[in-house]
Each structure stands twice: as structure tokens, then as C-alpha cells.
Design a protein around this motif. Structure first.
Motif, short mmCIF file in Angstrom:
data_model
loop_
_atom_site.label_atom_id
_atom_site.label_comp_id
_atom_site.label_asym_id
_atom_site.label_seq_id
_atom_site.Cartn_x
_atom_site.Cartn_y
_atom_site.Cartn_z
N TYR A 155 39.73 40.57 35.77
CA TYR A 155 39.40 39.54 34.79
C TYR A 155 40.07 40.04 33.37
O TYR A 155 40.40 39.37 32.64
CB TYR A 155 37.85 39.49 34.59
CG TYR A 155 37.33 38.38 33.60
CD1 TYR A 155 37.82 37.36 33.30
CD2 TYR A 155 36.65 38.90 32.42
CE1 TYR A 155 37.37 36.34 32.25
CE2 TYR A 155 36.28 38.24 31.15
CZ TYR A 155 36.70 36.84 31.41
OH TYR A 155 36.16 36.10 30.02
N GLY A 178 30.74 33.01 46.87
CA GLY A 178 31.80 33.56 45.90
C GLY A 178 31.46 34.30 44.70
O GLY A 178 30.19 35.19 44.78
N ALA A 180 30.54 34.88 40.70
CA ALA A 180 30.55 34.04 39.48
C ALA A 180 30.60 34.82 38.37
O ALA A 180 30.04 36.19 38.35
CB ALA A 180 29.17 33.41 39.79
N PRO A 188 33.22 29.05 35.19
CA PRO A 188 33.75 28.65 36.37
C PRO A 188 35.10 28.47 36.76
O PRO A 188 35.83 28.33 37.68
CB PRO A 188 33.02 27.31 36.65
CG PRO A 188 32.64 26.91 35.26
CD PRO A 188 32.50 27.94 34.36
N GLU A 189 35.86 28.32 35.27
CA GLU A 189 37.34 28.31 35.42
C GLU A 189 38.03 29.55 36.03
O GLU A 189 39.29 29.46 36.30
CB GLU A 189 38.03 27.90 34.13
CG GLU A 189 37.84 29.06 33.07
CD GLU A 189 36.77 29.11 32.22
OE1 GLU A 189 36.63 29.47 31.17
OE2 GLU A 189 35.60 28.75 32.77
N TYR A 190 37.56 30.66 36.10
CA TYR A 190 38.23 31.98 36.69
C TYR A 190 37.65 32.05 38.33
O TYR A 190 36.41 32.00 38.58
CB TYR A 190 37.47 32.96 36.17
CG TYR A 190 38.30 33.08 34.48
CD1 TYR A 190 39.47 33.58 34.28
CD2 TYR A 190 37.51 32.55 33.56
CE1 TYR A 190 40.16 33.66 33.15
CE2 TYR A 190 38.24 32.61 32.32
CZ TYR A 190 39.30 33.21 31.97
OH TYR A 190 40.02 33.26 30.79
N ASN A 191 38.55 32.14 39.15
CA ASN A 191 38.34 32.13 40.54
C ASN A 191 38.63 33.49 41.02
O ASN A 191 39.70 34.06 40.88
CB ASN A 191 39.27 31.19 41.35
CG ASN A 191 38.97 30.98 42.68
OD1 ASN A 191 39.11 32.06 43.46
ND2 ASN A 191 38.22 29.81 43.08
N ARG A 193 38.84 36.67 44.05
CA ARG A 193 39.02 36.83 45.56
C ARG A 193 39.21 38.13 45.62
O ARG A 193 40.09 38.97 45.10
CB ARG A 193 40.03 35.96 46.28
CG ARG A 193 39.61 34.34 46.11
CD ARG A 193 40.75 33.64 46.74
NE ARG A 193 40.45 32.30 46.49
CZ ARG A 193 41.23 31.47 47.32
NH1 ARG A 193 41.97 31.65 48.16
NH2 ARG A 193 40.91 30.00 47.13
N CYS A 206 42.17 37.57 40.50
CA CYS A 206 41.56 36.32 39.62
C CYS A 206 42.73 35.45 39.06
O CYS A 206 43.61 35.71 38.66
CB CYS A 206 40.61 36.98 38.53
SG CYS A 206 39.89 35.80 37.51
N LYS A 208 43.16 31.69 36.85
CA LYS A 208 42.25 30.77 35.91
C LYS A 208 42.97 29.40 36.20
O LYS A 208 43.88 29.03 36.22
CB LYS A 208 42.79 31.23 34.43
CG LYS A 208 42.03 30.37 33.45
CD LYS A 208 42.28 30.66 32.13
CE LYS A 208 41.56 29.98 31.03
NZ LYS A 208 41.99 30.49 29.67
N ASP A 209 41.93 28.56 36.20
CA ASP A 209 41.93 27.01 36.35
C ASP A 209 42.76 26.78 37.63
O ASP A 209 43.45 25.75 37.66
CB ASP A 209 42.72 26.47 34.99
CG ASP A 209 41.98 26.67 33.88
OD1 ASP A 209 40.88 26.38 33.78
OD2 ASP A 209 42.74 26.98 32.84
N ALA A 212 40.81 23.12 43.13
CA ALA A 212 40.27 23.16 44.52
C ALA A 212 41.51 22.96 45.26
O ALA A 212 42.30 21.69 45.35
CB ALA A 212 39.27 22.00 44.83
#
Length: 234
Positions: A155, A178, A180, A188-191, A193, A206, A208-209, A212
Motif C-alpha cells: 500500500y 479478503g 480490508a 475499498p478501491e485498494y485490492n 492479494r 496491491c 488500485k481501482d 471485478a
């Protein structure tokens, strides 16, 4: 285009003949950057991420983009000739990592270090420290610390702020469905894994945006197979 997440072991580059041969295959700025390191281990890591980036650019369809890298605000690297494509690099000991994506990206690979879990309260929020302490003492907590540290680094890098963003200024929650992020409110725009947390290393990324359904391809690269090493061994 898929996001590509590549990792590799760079032990093969510790051979001086292999190192010298492959140093000549990366762009001049990467050669110069690698050779600025005082110790050979740093040179090997720098060359390793450069080689991995070259391979990822080829597979992403922007071969040669790695030859023209510019630095943005806070030193975040970008492709000069393909600004719509994002990338990030990381290395630790004998492991390197690269992400190339249509979305802003940050990645990190770290070696698990014994006893680091004792530093949790210094760097993390109370809930994060409790999550680490939910594991058995010893190696399991050290791995948990490394997992969280790696995700935090991702991040910090995707934002472009790097170490100027202190890891205790935001919170990650390791949920069953997941990861958070809370940073001045839910983000929530940051995913996030995790790629792996085994073999003495943790790796994560990570985006961004990321919408799905976007496909992410994670691949372990065998440098000995994909690079022209046969010429060195003759």
C-alpha cells in the motif's frame, strides 16, 4: 490486458560468469544502478528485478518499455513511453518480484526474520498486533508479522508515498473473504492479494481501482530456462 505478477529465485545470478553475461542484456540505467551497489548481493538483486521486468514487459506486449523508465513524485517509477501501464518491483535476499498492470500497483517480497514479531506493537495498530499474537509463538508469529509488513509495504508503494507513509497510520484487517484497508475511512478501491507466505518468504501485491473480473496471472519464473544462459556455460 491481464495483470502480470512475476516472482523468481535469482540464485543463478550469483555465478560471476552468468552475472556478467546478463548484465549486458539490460538497459544502461539498470546496469549503472546495479553496479552502484557496494556488495555483490545488491548488484545481483538489482539485476534480477531488471531481468524480471524485461520478461514481464515482453509478455505484457510492451517489449522495450523497461529501457525508458522515469521517476515520478517521491521516486515512484513509470514507463516513459507507456504511461497507461503501471509497474512495481521488489527484492529480498534471493527473491525478486515484479508487477505490470493496467492499474496502479505496488508489490513487496520479504524474507521472514526470526523474532520480528516482537516489534508488532511498535509498527502496527492494536488489532493488527492481536491478529499476529493469535498465532502460536515463534515462527508462526514471525510469518504473520512478515505477511502484514509485506501487505503494508504494498500500500505504501502503490500510493507513491513509500516510507513517508508510516505503517502505523493505516490499518489492514485480515478477513476470511479478503483484506480490508482503513486509512482515514474505508478504502475499498485498494485490492490486496498475497502471492505466497512459505519457504521463508512472503510476497503480496496491491492494485488500485481493479474492476471485478479482472484477471491476474501469477507466475514463478525460472531464470535459468527463459534467459540465454547456454552461451555462458559453453
Amino acid at each position: 490486458m491481464d495483470t502480470l505478477v512475476y516472482t523468481a529465485d535469482i540464485s543463478v545470478l550469483e555465478d560471476p560468469a552468468v552475472f556478467e553475461r546478463l548484465l549486458g542484456t539490460v538497459p544502461e540505467y539498470r546496469r549503472e544502478k546495479a553496479m552502484r551497489f557496494k556488495f555483490q548481493s545488491g548488484r545481483v538483486q538489482s539485476l534480477g528485478v531488471g531481468l524480471l521486468l524485461r520478461i514481464a514487459c515482453r509478455d505484457f506486449g510492451i517489449e522495450g518499455a523497461d529501457a525508458h523508465v522515469v521517476l515520478g513524485e517521491n521516486g515512484k517509477p513509470a514507463f516513459r513511453d507507456a504511461p497507461e501501464v503501471h509497474f512495481n518491483l521488489s527484492h529480498s535476499k534471493t527473491r525478486v518480484m515484479c508487477v505490470v498492470s493496467p492499474y496502479e500497483a505496488g508489490c513487496d517480497v520479504e524474507r521472514v526474520k526470526e523474532g520480528r514479531s516482537r516489534l508488532a506493537e511498535r509498527f502496527f495498530k492494536e488489532s493488527e498486533t492481536c491478529w499476529i499474537h493469535s498465532f502460536p509463538e515463534g515462527e508462526a508469529q514471525d510469518v504473520a508479522f512478515c505477511r502484514l509488513w509485506t501487505l503494508k509495504e504494498c500500500y505504501m508503494k502503490v500510493t507513491g508515498r513509500g516510507i513517508s507513509l508510516s505503517p502505523d497510520k493505516f490499518m489492514l484487517s485480515m478477513m476470511p473473504d479478503g483484506i480490508a484497508l482503513e486509512h482515514e475511512g474505508p478504502r475499498p478501491e485498494y485490492n490486496f492479494r498475497e502471492v505466497f507466505h512459505e519457504g521463508g518468504y512472503c510476497a503480496a501485491f496491491c492494485l488500485k481501482d481493479m474492476p471485478a473480473g479482472h484477471r491476474v496471472t501469477c507466475r514463478e519464473i525460472d531464470l535459468a530456462e527463459v534467459l540465454p544462459l547456454n552461451e555462458v556455460k559453453r
